[in-house]
Design an enzyme around this catalytic site. Structure first.
Site, mmCIF file in Angstrom:
data_model
loop_
_atom_site.group_PDB
_atom_site.id
_atom_site.type_symbol
_atom_site.label_atom_id
_atom_site.label_comp_id
_atom_site.label_asym_id
_atom_site.label_seq_id
_atom_site.Cartn_x
_atom_site.Cartn_y
_atom_site.Cartn_z
ATOM 1 N N CYS A 130 0.838 -1.207 0.000
ATOM 2 C CA CYS A 130 0.000 0.000 0.000
ATOM 3 C C CYS A 130 0.869 1.253 0.000
ATOM 4 O O CYS A 130 0.632 2.190 -0.775
ATOM 5 C CB CYS A 130 -0.935 -0.012 1.207
ATOM 6 S SG CYS A 130 -2.098 1.370 1.225
ATOM 7 N N CYS A 131 1.903 1.278 0.874
ATOM 8 C CA CYS A 131 2.808 2.437 0.894
ATOM 9 C C CYS A 131 3.504 2.600 -0.458
ATOM 10 O O CYS A 131 3.772 3.725 -0.886
ATOM 11 C CB CYS A 131 3.848 2.282 1.999
ATOM 12 S SG CYS A 131 3.229 2.533 3.681
ATOM 13 N N CYS A 213 -0.939 8.645 7.251
ATOM 14 C CA CYS A 213 -2.293 8.370 6.789
ATOM 15 C C CYS A 213 -3.205 8.072 7.986
ATOM 16 O O CYS A 213 -2.769 7.475 8.977
ATOM 17 C CB CYS A 213 -2.286 7.183 5.845
ATOM 18 S SG CYS A 213 -1.442 7.490 4.283
ATOM 19 N N CYS A 216 -3.503 4.558 9.574
ATOM 20 C CA CYS A 216 -2.230 3.995 10.040
ATOM 21 C C CYS A 216 -1.560 4.841 11.112
ATOM 22 O O CYS A 216 -0.371 4.673 11.395
ATOM 23 C CB CYS A 216 -1.286 3.814 8.863
ATOM 24 S SG CYS A 216 -1.928 2.695 7.615
ATOM 25 N N CYS A 241 7.762 3.754 6.136
ATOM 26 C CA CYS A 241 6.873 3.579 4.989
ATOM 27 C C CYS A 241 7.645 3.258 3.726
ATOM 28 O O CYS A 241 7.067 2.946 2.704
ATOM 29 C CB CYS A 241 6.032 4.820 4.770
ATOM 30 S SG CYS A 241 6.986 6.283 4.430
HETATM 31 S S1 SF4 Z 1 0.486 4.701 5.637
HETATM 32 FE FE1 SF4 Z 1 -1.200 3.158 5.564
HETATM 33 S S2 SF4 Z 1 -2.814 3.993 4.192
HETATM 34 FE FE2 SF4 Z 1 -0.914 5.224 3.936
HETATM 35 S S3 SF4 Z 1 0.069 4.362 2.170
HETATM 36 FE FE3 SF4 Z 1 0.987 3.324 3.956
HETATM 37 S S4 SF4 Z 1 -0.275 1.488 4.403
HETATM 38 FE FE4 SF4 Z 1 -1.410 2.810 2.927
#
Ligand code: SF4
Length: 260
Positions: A130-131, A213, A216, A241
């Site tokens: 996701c990151c 985010c 998170c 991240c």
């Molecule tokens: S901090 Fe969480 S929502 Fe944001 S990009 Fe990374 S995993 Fe995704």
């Protein structure tokens, strides 16, 4: 003072040595001096802000001194409303543009199909993926053509950042990374923000020293490290991240996600 020709040296085998020389030079300057020095070297300088309190200090310096440094942010699509609102407020306050870099919808759709939209809670692999989609790919676009990448990393933010230098060669991205506030502690940051009346994220006052985010990030408890509220469900002491660690460690799990 002799100015090292960093913009040219980036393409040479001496980049690491030149970054070390630059590190020593920056150590003797204040914040405005460090940023002015980098801006004067030639080559594109990019500052990536997450709108955190230390980043607001750097943005204020860039805006106040009208420095030719591009200010950008990664608008992941999962930010707190307070953070999004602060982008607009900061632009207005300092008369600058904060350029937003966003993930591609196709990449988000592919991620959601494989892991689920909030699949990052389920595994480190899913979180890194996701990151990668929401941060790392947009970061690559933001830094395209940059000679210098300016960050708000500080040694006091976590044990993982305790040795953060003022300048270091990023071989993967082929640029010099500048950590202009590496030696500032949180009390200095707070005092500076108060004295200069710099706008900050209201979440800081609600127990969020480090804000990423929304899904998170949680508030921390008294005595916890500054970044304890980031990806709190993970046990890895070095959780990041992927923006500020070697990319290979962070991207190995995302082969099924479209890469850009
Ligand atoms: S901090 Fe969480 S929502 Fe944001 S990009 Fe990374 S995993 Fe995704």
């Amino acid at each position: 003072m002799e100015i090292p020709d960093i913009a040219i040296a980036i393409n040479s085998a001496n980049a690491s040595a030149d970054a070390a020389s630059l590190d020593a030079t920056l150590a003797g300057l204040d914040l405005a001096g460090r940023l002015s020095f980098i801006a004067g070297l030639g080559g594109r300088a990019v500052f990536t802000t997450s709108l955190g309190i230390e980043d607001q200090v750097i943005t204020a310096a860039i805006g106040t001194h009208r420095l030719p440094i591009d200010v950008v942010t990664l608008e992941t699509g999962r930010l707190f409303k307070e953070t999004v609102d602060l982008i607009d407020e900061t632009e207005e306050r300092f008369g600058i543009e904060i350029r937003r870099f966003r993930p591609e919808q196709d990449d988000i759709d592919a991620y959601a199909a494989k892991y689920g939209l909030n699949g990052f809670y389920e595994s480190i692999e899913a979180r890194h993926a996701c990151c990668h989609v929401r941060k790392l790919i947009p970061l690559g676009k933001a830094l395209d053509g940059a000679a210098f990448w300016i960050t708000g990393l500080r040694r006091g933010q976590s044990g993982n950042r305790a040795t953060t230098p003022f300048a270091e060669f990023d071989a993967e991205r082929h640029l010099i990374k500048i950590n202009a506030l590496a030696d500032w502690d949180i009390d200095q940051i707070k005092a500076y923000v108060a004295s200069e009346n710099i706008p900050v994220n209201p979440l800081h006052a609600r127990g969020y020293p480090s804000i990423g985010c929304e899904p998170c990030t949680r508030a921390i408890k008294p005595g916890e490290p500054e970044r304890a509220g980031r990806w709190w469900w993970e046990n890895d002491e070095k959780r990041e991240c992927g923006l500020h660690v070697a990319g290979a460690e962070q991207t190995s799990a995302v082969s099924a996600i479209p890469q850009r």
